[in-house]
Scaffold this motif. Sequence first.
Motif, PDB file in Angstrom:
ATOM      1  N   ASP A   1      10.334   0.683  14.890  1.00  0.00           N
ATOM      2  CA  ASP A   1       9.663   0.638  16.181  1.00  0.00           C
ATOM      3  C   ASP A   1      10.626   1.166  17.243  1.00  0.00           C
ATOM      4  O   ASP A   1      11.730   1.618  16.929  1.00  0.00           O
ATOM      5  CB  ASP A   1       9.207  -0.790  16.505  1.00  0.00           C
ATOM      6  CG  ASP A   1      10.348  -1.786  16.392  1.00  0.00           C
ATOM      7  OD1 ASP A   1      11.513  -1.354  16.400  1.00  0.00           O
ATOM      8  OD2 ASP A   1      10.076  -2.990  16.281  1.00  0.00           O
TER       9      ASP A   1
ATOM     10  N   LEU B   1       4.851   6.452   7.346  1.00  0.00           N
ATOM     11  CA  LEU B   1       5.331   7.509   8.241  1.00  0.00           C
ATOM     12  C   LEU B   1       4.160   7.959   9.086  1.00  0.00           C
ATOM     13  O   LEU B   1       3.388   8.811   8.685  1.00  0.00           O
ATOM     14  CB  LEU B   1       5.856   8.684   7.414  1.00  0.00           C
ATOM     15  CG  LEU B   1       7.256   8.554   6.824  1.00  0.00           C
ATOM     16  CD1 LEU B   1       7.496   9.662   5.818  1.00  0.00           C
ATOM     17  CD2 LEU B   1       8.294   8.611   7.917  1.00  0.00           C
ATOM     18  N   ASP B   2       4.007   7.389  10.265  1.00  0.00           N
ATOM     19  CA  ASP B   2       2.928   7.837  11.141  1.00  0.00           C
ATOM     20  C   ASP B   2       3.521   8.627  12.308  1.00  0.00           C
ATOM     21  O   ASP B   2       4.726   8.891  12.343  1.00  0.00           O
ATOM     22  CB  ASP B   2       2.075   6.663  11.605  1.00  0.00           C
ATOM     23  CG  ASP B   2       2.898   5.620  12.347  1.00  0.00           C
ATOM     24  OD1 ASP B   2       4.065   5.900  12.654  1.00  0.00           O
ATOM     25  OD2 ASP B   2       2.367   4.535  12.610  1.00  0.00           O
ATOM     26  N   THR B   3       2.673   9.019  13.240  1.00  0.00           N
ATOM     27  CA  THR B   3       3.161   9.895  14.315  1.00  0.00           C
ATOM     28  C   THR B   3       4.242   9.225  15.151  1.00  0.00           C
ATOM     29  O   THR B   3       5.177   9.876  15.586  1.00  0.00           O
ATOM     30  CB  THR B   3       2.010  10.310  15.255  1.00  0.00           C
ATOM     31  OG1 THR B   3       1.344   9.143  15.708  1.00  0.00           O
ATOM     32  CG2 THR B   3       1.028  11.200  14.560  1.00  0.00           C
ATOM     33  N   SER B   4       4.108   7.906  15.338  1.00  0.00           N
ATOM     34  CA  SER B   4       5.098   7.216  16.163  1.00  0.00           C
ATOM     35  C   SER B   4       6.476   7.224  15.489  1.00  0.00           C
ATOM     36  O   SER B   4       7.485   7.535  16.118  1.00  0.00           O
ATOM     37  CB  SER B   4       4.606   5.792  16.425  1.00  0.00           C
ATOM     38  OG  SER B   4       5.663   4.916  16.592  1.00  0.00           O
ATOM     39  N   VAL B   5       6.488   6.902  14.179  1.00  0.00           N
ATOM     40  CA  VAL B   5       7.750   6.931  13.437  1.00  0.00           C
ATOM     41  C   VAL B   5       8.311   8.343  13.421  1.00  0.00           C
ATOM     42  O   VAL B   5       9.503   8.567  13.653  1.00  0.00           O
ATOM     43  CB  VAL B   5       7.541   6.422  11.993  1.00  0.00           C
ATOM     44  CG1 VAL B   5       8.806   6.582  11.180  1.00  0.00           C
ATOM     45  CG2 VAL B   5       7.101   4.970  12.002  1.00  0.00           C
TER      46      VAL B   5
ATOM     47  N   GLN C   1       7.892  10.710  15.513  1.00  0.00           N
ATOM     48  CA  GLN C   1       8.433  11.102  16.811  1.00  0.00           C
ATOM     49  C   GLN C   1       9.820  10.499  17.047  1.00  0.00           C
ATOM     50  O   GLN C   1      10.726  11.170  17.540  1.00  0.00           O
ATOM     51  CB  GLN C   1       7.486  10.676  17.920  1.00  0.00           C
ATOM     52  CG  GLN C   1       7.823  11.392  19.210  1.00  0.00           C
ATOM     53  CD  GLN C   1       6.953  10.929  20.356  1.00  0.00           C
ATOM     54  OE1 GLN C   1       6.280   9.909  20.259  1.00  0.00           O
ATOM     55  NE2 GLN C   1       6.972  11.670  21.423  1.00  0.00           N
TER      56      GLN C   1
END
Lengths: 281, 137
Positions: free
Chosen positions: A174, A207-211, A213
Amino acid sequence: MSTTAFQQVLHEQRSALLTAWINHVAALGDQHGSHEHALDALLRSLFDDILGILERQPTATLTLEHEESLTLALRQLVGEQARHGSSASTCVNVVLTLKHLVSAQLVTAAEVTLAEMSWLEQVFEQLTLLTVTAFVAIRERQITQQSLSLLELSTPVLRLWHRILLLPLVGVIDTVRARQITESLLEAIARYEARVTILDLTGVPVLDTSVAQHLMKTIDAARLLGTRVVMTGISPEGAQTLTKLGIRFADVISRATLRAGIAEALLLVGQQIAPLEGKRG
Amino acid sequence: MRMSELPPAQIPLHETADVVTARRAARELCEQLGFGKADQTRLATAVSELTRNVIQYANHGECVIENRSTATHRCIWVQVRDQGAGIANLEQALTDGYSTSGGLGAGLPGTRRLVDQFHIESTPQGTCITIVLTKPL
């Protein structure tokens, strides 16, 4: 005011009750192999406070929060128990054991009124509540402390070889953790003048867009300090998902396994792992 | 108990940790229904994106995960909804690279590509996104 039978029993059996209670609690503690003599003193002070309340004139409402010495002793006791890994039920049992001992004494004595018995119930109900509240508070503090220490533990930057760093990422990334990771990585890169940094993502669950980024920012900052970044450990499913999401890690070297990543990193600094015989020959 | 009888999971979304709870629940149901690893990752990532949007833009919301399998298909239905301010321009929000918060702008359009069905409704009273993953038995 004359003493009632209830108060008389408590008075006469006082030392017998205390001894019996301490022995019972010791037996409870022995199951966990942890009995200390400091505990006895704590029990003694708690015992005095509890009997003090029992001997009072019964009132309709009772709150123990203002009984400072009692609350303090109980919190200490629960704290001790929790530290030794006792469960909430063990802590409550310590209190209830005293209740059983007292009521056993009262049942044998005559002339104890119903009102007095219900006073006993009332006092111990409040004590139980207080015990549970204290236990929960202690556990919550433990959880907060643990998650803090986990946060510190979870960003080790390892020096794999001269000028090669390894950053194994595990768990949820996070904003707070990403910042910590970046900080400790940049510091290590500067200190060791690292040429290559391996970023291992094997332990990252999603692994999503936030991670992604967060990772991109870390990688960009690392590059500014002159290190090449080799990403490793993206699973086949993770790779598929990342491309579907439309995330591109442009210009980042990526290898499927940490093994391949290490080989690549060594190559980048002009080294290789070779068998001993080859070196002799 | 048959799989189709599993009760729907309803996960309140209040903080970042709830994102993890929601995507774990989605992944677990996926696994129970016999979806492959790629599909599990697909759904978990989609749920992660949508629930994180709720936390980021609307602060609170909820995520409902239901097993809607039929005799011929296994099917997971997920709805993520909030009472936030809504999305001003849906078309823009679904365009790659568009973000109002300095993000990658891949969340919504990417999620749409990840799942088999994608439906979005957004008013100034809130946003409701439904995604579905299906696979023939």
